[in-house]
Motif scaffolding. Structure first.
Motif, short mmCIF file in Angstrom:
data_model
loop_
_atom_site.label_atom_id
_atom_site.label_comp_id
_atom_site.label_asym_id
_atom_site.label_seq_id
_atom_site.Cartn_x
_atom_site.Cartn_y
_atom_site.Cartn_z
N LEU A 78 0.83 -1.21 0.00
CA LEU A 78 0.00 0.00 0.00
C LEU A 78 0.87 1.26 0.00
CD1 LEU A 78 -2.70 -1.07 2.61
CD2 LEU A 78 -3.07 -0.62 0.17
N LEU A 79 1.89 1.26 0.86
CA LEU A 79 2.77 2.43 0.94
C LEU A 79 3.50 2.64 -0.39
CD1 LEU A 79 4.44 2.04 4.46
CD2 LEU A 79 2.36 3.28 3.85
N ALA A 80 3.91 1.55 -1.01
CA ALA A 80 4.65 1.66 -2.27
C ALA A 80 3.76 2.28 -3.36
CB ALA A 80 5.15 0.28 -2.71
N GLY A 81 2.51 1.86 -3.40
CA GLY A 81 1.59 2.43 -4.40
C GLY A 81 1.39 3.92 -4.19
N GLU A 82 1.20 4.30 -2.93
CA GLU A 82 1.01 5.73 -2.61
C GLU A 82 2.30 6.51 -2.93
OE1 GLU A 82 -1.50 7.54 -1.71
OE2 GLU A 82 -0.77 9.23 -0.51
N ALA A 83 3.44 5.89 -2.65
CA ALA A 83 4.72 6.54 -2.97
C ALA A 83 4.82 6.79 -4.47
CB ALA A 83 5.90 5.67 -2.50
N LEU A 84 4.47 5.79 -5.27
CA LEU A 84 4.55 5.96 -6.73
C LEU A 84 3.58 7.02 -7.22
CD1 LEU A 84 4.98 2.26 -7.97
CD2 LEU A 84 6.68 4.09 -8.02
N ASP A 85 2.37 7.02 -6.66
CA ASP A 85 1.41 8.07 -7.05
C ASP A 85 2.00 9.45 -6.77
OD1 ASP A 85 -0.43 6.18 -7.79
OD2 ASP A 85 -1.71 6.40 -6.02
N SER A 86 2.53 9.63 -5.56
CA SER A 86 3.05 10.94 -5.16
C SER A 86 4.25 11.36 -6.01
CB SER A 86 3.51 10.92 -3.69
OG SER A 86 2.48 10.46 -2.88
N LEU A 87 5.16 10.41 -6.22
CA LEU A 87 6.39 10.76 -6.95
C LEU A 87 6.11 11.01 -8.43
CD1 LEU A 87 8.65 8.21 -5.08
CD2 LEU A 87 9.00 10.69 -5.09
N THR A 88 5.21 10.22 -9.03
CA THR A 88 4.95 10.44 -10.46
C THR A 88 4.16 11.73 -10.68
OG1 THR A 88 3.05 8.95 -10.31
CG2 THR A 88 5.10 8.02 -11.18
N LEU B 31 8.80 14.81 -1.32
CA LEU B 31 9.44 14.37 -0.08
C LEU B 31 8.55 13.36 0.66
CD1 LEU B 31 12.00 14.83 1.63
CD2 LEU B 31 10.76 16.63 2.86
N TYR B 32 7.24 13.59 0.60
CA TYR B 32 6.28 12.65 1.20
C TYR B 32 6.40 11.28 0.52
CZ TYR B 32 1.58 10.58 1.82
OH TYR B 32 0.54 9.73 2.07
N GLY B 33 6.45 11.27 -0.82
CA GLY B 33 6.62 10.01 -1.55
C GLY B 33 7.94 9.35 -1.20
N ALA B 34 8.97 10.16 -1.05
CA ALA B 34 10.29 9.61 -0.72
C ALA B 34 10.29 8.97 0.66
CB ALA B 34 11.33 10.72 -0.78
N TRP B 35 9.58 9.61 1.60
CA TRP B 35 9.47 9.02 2.95
C TRP B 35 8.78 7.65 2.87
CZ3 TRP B 35 4.41 9.50 5.70
CH2 TRP B 35 4.39 8.73 6.87
N LEU B 36 7.67 7.59 2.15
CA LEU B 36 6.94 6.32 2.03
C LEU B 36 7.81 5.26 1.35
CD1 LEU B 36 3.44 7.60 0.86
CD2 LEU B 36 4.08 6.81 3.15
N ALA B 37 8.51 5.67 0.30
CA ALA B 37 9.35 4.72 -0.43
C ALA B 37 10.49 4.22 0.47
CB ALA B 37 9.91 5.37 -1.69
N GLY B 38 11.08 5.13 1.25
CA GLY B 38 12.14 4.73 2.18
C GLY B 38 11.60 3.77 3.24
N THR B 39 10.36 4.02 3.66
CA THR B 39 9.73 3.13 4.64
C THR B 39 9.59 1.72 4.06
OG1 THR B 39 8.55 5.03 5.54
CG2 THR B 39 7.71 2.87 6.14
N CYS B 40 9.21 1.64 2.79
CA CYS B 40 9.11 0.33 2.12
C CYS B 40 10.48 -0.37 2.10
CB CYS B 40 8.66 0.49 0.67
SG CYS B 40 7.01 1.09 0.49
N LEU B 41 11.50 0.40 1.77
CA LEU B 41 12.86 -0.15 1.70
C LEU B 41 13.26 -0.73 3.06
CD1 LEU B 41 15.65 -0.36 0.17
CD2 LEU B 41 16.11 1.96 0.94
N GLY B 42 12.82 -0.06 4.13
CA GLY B 42 13.14 -0.56 5.47
C GLY B 42 12.32 -1.79 5.84
#
Ligand code: NAD
Length: 351
Positions: A190-200, A220-231
């Motif tokens: 879910l976070l990854a999808g929201e990250a992609l929406d925000s970043l694109t 920056l919000y998308g980057a936070w979510l994407a970093g959270t996924c990475l973690g």
């Protein structure tokens, strides 16, 4: 029925504009009495502003953070931290500076805070990457995890547009690989999808109008979510490829991610249909890989590994290193196919 394991986040996150003014109270809440500030030489001014905010609690600034977290820099920083009797570190910067903070924390047990200034996402992960000579190793260590992260969009305003673009695609890569991770976690999906929406949505605006504060905040919000996924979940072939190319040929981190991502998405497309469908919700079209390739091209991101300094003669060696340790990937990692992928990425061809 889904079967999964989910690990919750323990890092406190403060997000907004002007939030750097909260650094003194966040440091105090963690019991920091003697903070060492970390930055690269190029971000000394940003670090100096934070030092002024902290007053006597800031006992020093170590301004020598460097790409790929070289062990010799860490050792010098640890010696400095001991000399000034620091009880905590505050990284003001991108993945390189945050990596230094983690490397110090792992060796000394000091608490860590960060004010991230790129979209790399390291601040949200327990991953420590370090370079010793030309060898880069990556480990997941609970003690590398930050206690508090303060995102202040104002600090990203100074990010050069070209760096913002590739850093944003670096963040997209975390989200993409979280969508097809081996340890499937529905929260990460879910976070990854929201990250992609925000970043694109935001990156094209950041690339065209670098002063647009709303777009910067969304990136920056998308980057936070994407970093959270990475973690949260393990990465796959894309991160392995970038790790090998960065470590072996000294290629720049975010730029390498920007070139490689569409090629790995093409490689994995047939084995990860749910991930491809989710990417297509952010970048409409029949072909997720082509969508990312065209998106990155429109933003002016680099397209060819040869333009980043990779020698053509390195393709075979890189393919060998990539397949060597049996890295997990949704589609089996085949040496011939990886070589073909690298050849296209090297030349800047479409995936
Ligand atoms: P970086 O931290 O090296 O920053 C790139 C350059 O931009 C530096 O010179 C930096 O000083 C400058 N810069 C950063 N923010 C700026 C700003 N707001 N204004 C002006 N200049 C600014 O690059 P990065 O892409 O953020 O990080 C790359 C490093 O982070 C790599 O070593 C990578 O392996 C690591 N990383 C680690 C993780 C992890 O989870 N461990 C995740 C992502 C990246």
């Amino acid at each position: 029925m889904k079967t999964f394991v989910h690990r919750g986040q323990v890092t406190k996150v403060v997000f907004g504009s002007g939030t750097r003014s909260r650094i003194p109270e966040e440091a105090d809440a963690l019991g920091c009495r003697r903070l060492l500030i970390l930055c690269t030489p190029g971000q000394a001014d940003q670090a100096a502003e934070i030092r002024d905010l902290l007053g006597a609690v800031a006992v020093g600034t170590f301004a020598e953070a460097a790409a790929h977290t070289p062990v010799e820099v860490t050792e010098k920083a640890v010696a400095y931290a001991r000399a000034v009797e620091a009880d905590s570190v505050l990284a003001v910067g991108g993945g390189s500076t945050i990596g230094l903070g983690k490397a110090i924390a792992v060796r000394t047990g000091l608490s860590q805070l960060a004010l991230p200034t790129t979209y790399a996402g390291s601040e949200m992960t327990p991953i420590l990457g370090e370079t010793d000579g030309r060898r880069k190793t990556t480990r997941r260590l609970p003690e590398a995890l930050l206690k508090t992260v303060v995102y202040d969009v104002d600090l990203t305003v100074t990010l050069p547009t070209a760096t913002a673009v590739v850093s944003g695609i670096n963040a997209m890569a975390h989200a993409v690989e979280a969508l097809y991770a081996q340890d499937q976690d529905p929260v990460a999906f879910l976070l990854a999808g929201e990250a992609l929406d925000s970043l694109t949505r935001s990156l094209p605006v950041v690339a065209r109008w670098p002063d647009d504060g709303e777009a910067q905040a969304e990136a920056l919000y998308g980057a936070w979510l994407a970093g959270t996924c990475l973690g949260m979940v393990g990465m796959a072939l894309h991160h392995k490829v970038c790790h090998v190319l960065g470590g072996t040929f000294g290629l720049p981190h975010a730029e390498t991610h920007a070139v490689v991502l569409p090629h790995v998405v093409a490689y994995n497309a047939s084995a990860a249909p749910d991930a491809m469908a989710r990417i297509a919700r952010s970048l409409p079209g029949d072909d997720a890989a082509r969508g990312i390739f065209d998106f990155a091209g429109r933003l002016g991101a680099p397209r060819a590994l040869r333009d980043l300094g990779m020698p053509e003669s390195g393709i075979a060696q890189a393919a060998e290193l990539i397949v060597r340790d049996g890295y997990w990937n949704p589609r089996p990692v085949d040496r011939t196919l990886v070589r073909a992928l690298l050849t296209r990425a090297w030349a800047g061809q479409a995936p």
